[in-house]
Design an enzyme around this catalytic site. Structure first.
Site, PDB file in Angstrom:
ATOM      1  N   ASN A  59       4.997  26.368 -33.161  1.00 45.05           N
ATOM      2  CA  ASN A  59       5.413  25.109 -33.801  1.00 45.05           C
ATOM      3  C   ASN A  59       4.372  24.728 -34.858  1.00 45.05           C
ATOM      4  OD1 ASN A  59       6.143  22.497 -34.443  1.00 45.05           O
ATOM      5  ND2 ASN A  59       5.658  21.635 -32.415  1.00 45.05           N
ATOM      6  N   LYS A  69       4.474  22.316 -36.888  1.00 43.96           N
ATOM      7  CA  LYS A  69       4.431  20.866 -37.139  1.00 43.96           C
ATOM      8  C   LYS A  69       4.433  20.610 -38.657  1.00 43.96           C
ATOM      9  CE  LYS A  69       2.282  20.322 -32.691  1.00 43.96           C
ATOM     10  NZ  LYS A  69       1.430  19.544 -31.803  1.00 43.96           N
ATOM     11  N   HIS A  96      10.258  16.786 -28.603  1.00 41.60           N
ATOM     12  CA  HIS A  96       8.802  16.995 -28.627  1.00 41.60           C
ATOM     13  C   HIS A  96       8.099  15.652 -28.429  1.00 41.60           C
ATOM     14  CE1 HIS A  96       4.778  17.868 -30.056  1.00 41.60           C
ATOM     15  NE2 HIS A  96       5.050  19.132 -29.801  1.00 41.60           N
ATOM     16  N   GLU A 125       5.718  14.289 -29.822  1.00 46.20           N
ATOM     17  CA  GLU A 125       5.410  13.555 -31.058  1.00 46.20           C
ATOM     18  C   GLU A 125       6.656  12.823 -31.572  1.00 46.20           C
ATOM     19  OE1 GLU A 125       3.578  16.881 -33.053  1.00 46.20           O
ATOM     20  OE2 GLU A 125       1.943  16.773 -31.600  1.00 46.20           O
ATOM     21  N   GLU A 142       5.083  20.200 -21.612  1.00 49.10           N
ATOM     22  CA  GLU A 142       3.933  19.949 -22.473  1.00 49.10           C
ATOM     23  C   GLU A 142       3.281  18.633 -22.075  1.00 49.10           C
ATOM     24  OE1 GLU A 142       4.147  22.118 -26.438  1.00 49.10           O
ATOM     25  OE2 GLU A 142       5.334  20.324 -26.694  1.00 49.10           O
ATOM     26  N   GLY A 168      -2.846  19.261 -28.650  1.00 51.98           N
ATOM     27  CA  GLY A 168      -3.756  19.077 -29.777  1.00 51.98           C
ATOM     28  C   GLY A 168      -5.113  18.518 -29.380  1.00 51.98           C
ATOM     29  N   SER A 194      -2.510  22.974 -26.150  1.00 53.38           N
ATOM     30  CA  SER A 194      -3.793  23.655 -26.382  1.00 53.38           C
ATOM     31  C   SER A 194      -3.833  25.076 -25.818  1.00 53.38           C
ATOM     32  CB  SER A 194      -4.946  22.815 -25.830  1.00 53.38           C
ATOM     33  OG  SER A 194      -4.982  21.553 -26.482  1.00 53.38           O
TER      34      SER A 194
HETATM   35  P1  PGA Z   1      -1.054  22.407 -29.458  1.00 52.85           P
HETATM   36  O1  PGA Z   1       0.431  21.824 -29.635  1.00 52.85           O
HETATM   37  O2  PGA Z   1      -0.914  23.857 -29.078  1.00 52.85           O
HETATM   38  O3  PGA Z   1      -1.711  22.206 -30.788  1.00 52.85           O
HETATM   39  O4  PGA Z   1      -1.691  21.615 -28.365  1.00 52.85           O
HETATM   40  C1  PGA Z   1       1.469  22.206 -28.785  1.00 52.85           C
HETATM   41  C2  PGA Z   1       2.751  21.521 -29.184  1.00 52.85           C
HETATM   42  O5  PGA Z   1       2.699  20.347 -29.556  1.00 52.85           O
HETATM   43  O6  PGA Z   1       3.847  22.106 -29.168  1.00 52.85           O
END
Ligand code: PGA
Length: 250
Positions: free
Chosen positions: A11, A13, A96, A98, A166, A172, A211
């Site tokens: 992803n 983003k 997601h 976010e 997640e 992140g 992460s």
């Molecule tokens: P990250 O994001 O690997 O940067 O923690 C994962 C995600 O949001 O899908």
């Protein structure tokens, strides 16, 4: 050994450019022509066509980061499942954290988006997970139960989905769930599905995200109920993503 093939989904983003898209996909297609996992990349909408062009003869699949719950019409700024299918997407991320946090997407809207994806011939990757506060107050399973509930009412859609656990506190942040913590929740998700639909529970893929990096992924992907990863930051680093795509389940 599980019958489920690993899926590694990158992803991006809101990152990248035309150059980035062309360069990273050139390397990935060269280096990953013989990977035993399914691989997919999720560039921003505006680079999907360029990515598709670059991935033409590759097994790497394309996905979008979101879609509209509506089929078509006067919805300014929205992108439909049919449009994503039309330009060659196979997958779409739905729910997601976010989008849940910054765009206030509810479990009901997310279920509608899964339905729209399914009806448009896409595979939804339905994301779920608890915040730090919810974990600290022992509400992880309640939150997951609520996030799963609407999709459990639509077995044919559920069957078409990939799920992604997640934990919000791990996205992140560099703070990954331990393989055991992740396995525990993945097992819980699979059990909840099994209570209603045992055959779907065995088949459905549940990815871990938060992460995931080269130094923790092998252990995570080797947990019995974990079927790959949804990768944010590390999917922007070519070498790291290549490594993740080459992990084999023991
Ligand atoms: P990250 O994001 O690997 O940067 O923690 C994962 C995600 O949001 O899908």
């Amino acid at each position: 050994m599980s019958q489920r093939k690993l899926l590694v989904a990158g992803n991006w983003k809101m990152n990248g450019s035309q150059d980035f898209t062309l360069n990273i996909l050139e390397s990935l297609t060269n280096k990953l022509s013989r990977s035993s996992s399914d691989i997919a990349v999720f560039p921003p909408y505006v680079y999907l066509s360029l990515a598709k062009e670059r991935l033409k003869s590759s097994a790497i699949q394309l996905g979008a980061q979101d879609l509209s719950s509506q089929e078509k019409g006067a919805y300014t700024g929205e992108i439909s499942a049919a449009m994503l299918k039309d330009i060659g997407c196979k997958y779409v991320l739905v729910g997601h954290s976010e989008r849940r946090a910054y765009h206030h997407e509810s479990n009901e809207l997310i279920a509608k988006k899964c339905l729209a994806a399914y009806q448009g011939g896409l595979t939804p990757i339905l994301c779920m997970g608890e915040t730090q506060e919810e974990r600290d107050t022992n509400r992880t399973y309640d939150v997951i139960t609520q996030q799963l509930q609407p999709i459990l009412e639509m077995p044919e859609v559920l069957e078409s989905c990939v799920l992604a656990y997640e934990p919000v506190w791990a996205i992140g942040t560099g703070k990954t769930a331990t393989p055991e913590q992740a396995q525990e929740v993945h097992h819980f998700i699979r059990q909840q599905i099994a209570k209603k639909y045992s055959s779907i529970a065995n088949k459905i893929r549940i990815l871990y995200g938060g992460s995931v990096k080269a130094d923790n992924a092998t252990q995570i992907f080797n947990m019995p109920d974990i079927d790959g990863g949804l990768i944010g930051g590390a999917s922007l680093k070519e070498e790291e993503f290549v490594f993740l795509c080459q992990i084999n389940k023991a």
